[in-house]
Scaffold this motif. Sequence first.
Motif, PDB file in Angstrom:
ATOM      1  N   ALA A   1       0.812  -0.922   0.277  1.00 42.05           N
ATOM      2  CA  ALA A   1      -0.035   0.226   0.048  1.00 42.05           C
ATOM      3  C   ALA A   1       0.555   1.410  -0.367  1.00 42.05           C
ATOM      4  O   ALA A   1       0.110   1.939  -0.363  1.00 42.05           O
TER       5      ALA A   1
ATOM      6  N   LYS B   1       1.287   4.232  -3.309  1.00 36.04           N
ATOM      7  CA  LYS B   1       1.285   5.092  -3.348  1.00 36.04           C
ATOM      8  C   LYS B   1       1.155   6.002  -4.289  1.00 36.04           C
ATOM      9  O   LYS B   1       0.588   7.233  -5.117  1.00 36.04           O
TER      10      LYS B   1
ATOM     11  N   LYS C   1      -8.464   4.649  -5.845  1.00 38.67           N
ATOM     12  CA  LYS C   1      -9.232   4.671  -4.815  1.00 38.67           C
ATOM     13  C   LYS C   1      -9.717   3.494  -3.830  1.00 38.67           C
ATOM     14  O   LYS C   1      -9.674   3.019  -2.833  1.00 38.67           O
ATOM     15  N   ILE C   2      -9.928   3.051  -4.292  1.00 39.49           N
ATOM     16  CA  ILE C   2     -10.668   1.643  -4.010  1.00 39.49           C
ATOM     17  C   ILE C   2      -9.924   0.835  -4.072  1.00 39.49           C
ATOM     18  O   ILE C   2     -10.478  -0.562  -2.982  1.00 39.49           O
TER      19      ILE C   2
ATOM     20  N   MET D   1      -6.748   0.899  -2.336  1.00 31.85           N
ATOM     21  CA  MET D   1      -5.869   1.568  -1.258  1.00 31.85           C
ATOM     22  C   MET D   1      -6.792   1.194  -0.413  1.00 31.85           C
ATOM     23  O   MET D   1      -6.170   0.830   0.374  1.00 31.85           O
ATOM     24  N   ASP D   2      -7.866   2.172  -0.853  1.00 31.33           N
ATOM     25  CA  ASP D   2      -8.592   1.622   0.326  1.00 31.33           C
ATOM     26  C   ASP D   2      -9.319  -0.130   0.900  1.00 31.33           C
ATOM     27  O   ASP D   2      -9.211  -0.337   2.213  1.00 31.33           O
ATOM     28  N   ARG D   3      -9.121  -0.925   0.060  1.00 30.34           N
ATOM     29  CA  ARG D   3      -9.030  -2.433   0.398  1.00 30.34           C
ATOM     30  C   ARG D   3      -7.825  -2.983   0.363  1.00 30.34           C
ATOM     31  O   ARG D   3      -7.857  -3.775   1.649  1.00 30.34           O
TER      32      ARG D   3
ATOM     33  N   GLN E   1      -5.922  -1.166   2.638  1.00 34.25           N
ATOM     34  CA  GLN E   1      -5.733  -0.593   3.996  1.00 34.25           C
ATOM     35  C   GLN E   1      -6.805  -1.364   4.847  1.00 34.25           C
ATOM     36  O   GLN E   1      -7.583  -0.743   6.323  1.00 34.25           O
ATOM     37  N   ALA E   2      -7.467  -2.152   4.562  1.00 32.67           N
ATOM     38  CA  ALA E   2      -8.920  -2.881   5.457  1.00 32.67           C
ATOM     39  C   ALA E   2      -8.349  -3.706   6.454  1.00 32.67           C
ATOM     40  O   ALA E   2      -7.553  -4.523   5.600  1.00 32.67           O
TER      41      ALA E   2
END
Length: 467
Positions: free
Chosen positions: A400, A404, A458-459, A461-463, A465-466
């Motif tokens: 992740a 970035k 964004k989708i 990176m959000d996953r 970091q879930a």
Amino acid sequence: MNPHFKTIRTRIAPSPTGFLHLGTARTALFSWAFARHFGGQFVLRIEDTDVARSTQDSVEQILASMHWLGLEYDEGPIYQMQRLDRYQAVAQQLISAGKAYYCYCSPEELAAMREDQKARGEKTGYDGRWRPAPGKQLPPVPEGVKPVIRFANPEGGEVVWDDLVKGPIRIGNKEIDDLIIVRPDGVPTYNFAVVVDDWDMQISHVFRGDEHVNNTPWQINLFEALGAPLPQFGHVPIILGDDGLKLSKRRGAVSVTAYEEAGYLPEAMLNYLARLGWSHGDDEIFSREQLVAWFDGAHLTKSPAQWDAAKLEWVNGQYIKAADDARLASLVAPRLSRRGLVVPPDAPLAALCALFKDRCSTLEALADWLVMYFGPVQASDEDRAQHLGEAARDALAALAIALKDAEWTPAGISSAMKAVLAQKGLKMPQLAIPLRVLVCGRTQTPAIDQVLALFDRKILMDRLQAP
């Protein structure tokens, strides 16, 4: 070719008492391809004289099915119930010529007639009691009974025709009785209406299912009684279902539109239907243009065709693999919408289709793959327990960070992944499989760098970091 006609004209005449089933769709295809091959015309007729069972919904479904299959017709739809005056006029013409007559038998009388014939071991059928003949005394006309009109079928000789599929067929006139051509309510029966229609519409060639073979002698006799030119008939074998029994709309058949809903392409369905009872050498995959070029009425098989769902799926898969990606995107988008997913206008839908289509045999299967880009995913508990351990999560956290500022291309993502592998001393499967489970909800995908590059950053990176 038929010497009685200057132009090839074929027709399809479904009854709107249910959906357009596969057997009728195949007959429509053969009739359409034959007309197109010879530069003729193809007519759509709606045989709606079964008033009790015909529905407007069925008519609309038939028209939608023809449109989806791309079987464009040159005339029609023509509705029989709008032609009642014409049938009455032709029936009166036959009566005036002594080739048809009024019959006042009640249903109870006809039932008793059949029972008596059975008791005597005779073939059941109308005994001609109201048929006029020189010196014959007819029964008194009963009061309040609306008569039917019967055709005075020839009493001797044979009906002979050279069927386009089955070859020469002979049936003795003694095997058939005097057909009812008009019911008491003035509505014509199938065998009469179809003859008048084919005569008026100058149909030169009739392709239909071989369940109609037994109707053909009556129809030929009616054509001859009217002095009408006789079409050539081709009776194609039935289609058998997986259980070896006839596929029909009353037994196990699925509508043409159901295959559209299930994610089949119309050109694949046409290709598959054409091969049910017809062949061109060993060719399995061919275009509409090739079908028209090849379909001259020859090479139609006499034996029943076997419906093979797996073969249809294979054929459809071949067409999906070869399909234009933008077209696939336009077809799969509404399928995603029906699942409650919002596809942004700038979503790389065509690129997604290009990436996944080789793995799909239907549009629904393609939609199954694309769901992960537009909605939440959740891997199975088993996959999460097996692949998302502490070491894997540590590597995913490092990825992740590496992603970035990475270039959002397959090459840029691949470079970030390799850096994490080197940093953590891991092999590719130790990162790629956990990554698939967390981001895609599954353990297998196409090349992971290509899959990730098509995600919204964004989708993704959000996953990652879930928890």
